[in-house]
Design an enzyme around this catalytic site. Structure first.
Site, short mmCIF file in Angstrom:
data_model
loop_
_atom_site.label_atom_id
_atom_site.label_comp_id
_atom_site.label_asym_id
_atom_site.label_seq_id
_atom_site.Cartn_x
_atom_site.Cartn_y
_atom_site.Cartn_z
N SER A 121 -16.88 -11.35 12.13
CA SER A 121 -17.65 -11.30 13.36
C SER A 121 -17.20 -12.36 14.36
O SER A 121 -16.86 -13.49 13.97
CB SER A 121 -19.14 -11.49 13.06
OG SER A 121 -19.90 -11.64 14.25
N TYR A 143 -17.16 -9.11 20.28
CA TYR A 143 -18.18 -8.94 21.29
C TYR A 143 -17.55 -9.29 22.64
O TYR A 143 -16.85 -10.29 22.76
CB TYR A 143 -19.38 -9.88 21.05
CG TYR A 143 -20.32 -9.43 19.97
CD1 TYR A 143 -21.01 -8.23 20.08
CD2 TYR A 143 -20.55 -10.23 18.85
CE1 TYR A 143 -21.91 -7.83 19.09
CE2 TYR A 143 -21.45 -9.84 17.87
CZ TYR A 143 -22.11 -8.63 17.99
OH TYR A 143 -23.00 -8.23 17.02
N THR A 169 -17.53 -3.97 19.40
CA THR A 169 -18.93 -3.56 19.34
C THR A 169 -19.43 -3.31 20.76
O THR A 169 -19.33 -4.18 21.63
CB THR A 169 -19.78 -4.64 18.66
OG1 THR A 169 -19.36 -4.76 17.30
CG2 THR A 169 -21.25 -4.28 18.69
N LYS A 246 -17.33 0.44 17.77
CA LYS A 246 -18.51 0.43 16.91
C LYS A 246 -19.78 0.46 17.75
O LYS A 246 -19.92 -0.35 18.68
CB LYS A 246 -18.51 -0.82 16.02
CG LYS A 246 -19.71 -0.94 15.09
CD LYS A 246 -19.58 -2.21 14.24
CE LYS A 246 -20.75 -2.35 13.28
NZ LYS A 246 -22.01 -2.67 13.99
N HIS A 270 -26.56 -0.39 14.90
CA HIS A 270 -26.64 -1.83 14.66
C HIS A 270 -27.69 -2.16 13.59
O HIS A 270 -28.39 -3.17 13.66
CB HIS A 270 -26.95 -2.58 15.95
CG HIS A 270 -26.20 -3.87 16.11
ND1 HIS A 270 -25.00 -3.98 16.77
CD2 HIS A 270 -26.49 -5.13 15.69
CE1 HIS A 270 -24.58 -5.22 16.76
NE2 HIS A 270 -25.47 -5.95 16.10
#
Length: 374
Positions: A121, A143, A169, A246, A270
């Site tokens: 992440s 992100y 994402t 995603k 999510h």
């Protein structure tokens, strides 16, 4: 009169070893502070989407095939052009050192030992360089940040350490209103940092304020809320590795992502943590599979709790799944050893499910028929 025989004392000692992934939940809850358990387990709003994910998977009935001569199925599958031990990747999850001091290193190491990809992440609590040093196959989850320079820096770092895929994402223009965190005035402890961001860029995440989620305050300050298809096209042009999007639920978005040249889409809400009221991922998966029409792979996450769920996703047309919360439970309960046990159980469950469904491997499972039950 004959005296009744005394009941034997039950042996005292360690609790039974987990027999399935769900067994780790109670162990994790006992090991974690209540506010951290809520941060991991909670969804947004009234948590209707969180609950719907599980209900939808439970309603997928898989019609097994018989007389197929299957003895011991193979579980290997190809995802994004590479063969892995299971059609499974570890979902990207933030701040894993909240769960265990070894955090991302432990879970990535367990994924590497299991032969499956680990998705690191952007908000990991261990730098991507240290995660990659575990030797696991690492996909980097991005992100989109307000600071485009930071986005470029993250892309360069991910490429430098050999990340095998990039996962964008797209379902977090803002953080969903997670009421457990609001009620707890949840803030990330000082010793757990967003290690992939420059020092100080996560200060808001550590500032506890009544009736405020500090995590939401932080992401609101650093995430770009208005990502567009043009940004995706920019990313596609500069990304030499497979690109995954995603957070897709609408089949129209899936088709457009395929048109843009992505290598896979992840059907995801999510984990029920963004738009409360969004549909369960299993409910929309077949429409997405039909919309992309083989132009890219389709993965599923949100609600996967075991090998039968993996079989269900395959039978609905997915190429594989991402598994999240159960692996955090296992990490909290036992560090790397706990995560390795969980992944071993998952592999055994999938092997059994394939055998019972008459499938020699995950590819054959994608030809199974399903029906809605219950």
């Amino acid at each position: 009169m004959t005296e009744p025989m005394p009941k034997p004392d039950l042996p005292l000692g360690d609790p039974p070893a987990p027999a399935g992934l769900a067994d780790f939940a109670g162990l994790a809850r006992a090991a974690l502070a209540p506010e951290i358990w809520d941060f991991v387990e909670g969804g947004s709003g009234a948590e209707t989407t969180l609950a719907a994910n599980r209900r939808a998977l439970d309603r997928v009935g898989v019609l097994p095939r018989v007389l197929r001569g299957v003895n011991t199925p193979r579980t290997e599958a190809r995802l994004l052009g590479a063969t892995h031990a299971l059609p499974v990747a570890v979902a990207p999850m933030a701040y894993q050192r909240l769960l265990h001091p070894d955090g991302e290193i432990a879970l990535a190491g367990a994924a590497g030992a299991a032969g499956i990809p680990y998705v690191a992440s952007t908000l990991g609590s261990t730098p991507i360089e240290e995660v990659a040093a575990t030797g696991a196959t690492v996909w980097f989850q991005l992100y989109w940040l307000r600071d485009r320079g930071l986005v470029v820096d993250l892309l360069d770092r991910a490429r430098a350490v050999g990340c095998a895929a990039l996962v964008l994402t797209v379902d977090v223009p803002i953080l969903g209103r997670r009421l457990r965190d609001v009620r707890n005035a949840f803030a990330i402890p000082p010793h757990v940092v967003a290690a992939n961001l420059p020092a100080g860029r996560d200060d808001l995440a550590h500032q506890a304020t009544p009736n405020v989620s500090a995590v939401a305050a932080h992401t609101g300050a650093v995430f770009a809320p208005a990502v567009t298809w043009a940004d995706l096209e920019w990313l596609r042009e500069r990304t030499p590795v497979p690109l995954v999007v995603k957070g897709v639920l609408d089949s129209r978005d899936a088709a457009r992502a395929a048109d843009a040249g992505v290598d896979a889409v992840v059907v995801s809400n999510h984990g029920g943590r963004q738009l409360d009221g969004a549909p369960a991922t299993a409910a929309v998966l077949p429409e997405v599979v039909e919309a992309v029409a083989g132009r890219c792979e389709v993965l599923l996450d949100s609600g996967v709790r075991g090998g039968v769920d993996v079989l269900r996703a395959l039978a609905l047309g997915a190429h594989g799944v991402l598994v999240g919360r159960p692996l955090l439970w296992a990490l909290a309960a036992g560090g790397r050893a706990g995560a390795e046990t969980a992944l071993s159980l998952l592999a055994g469950e999938l092997r059994d499910a394939l055998a019972l469904a008459g499938c020699a491997d995950p590819a054959e499972a994608r030809d199974l028929r399903t029906m809605t039950v219950g």
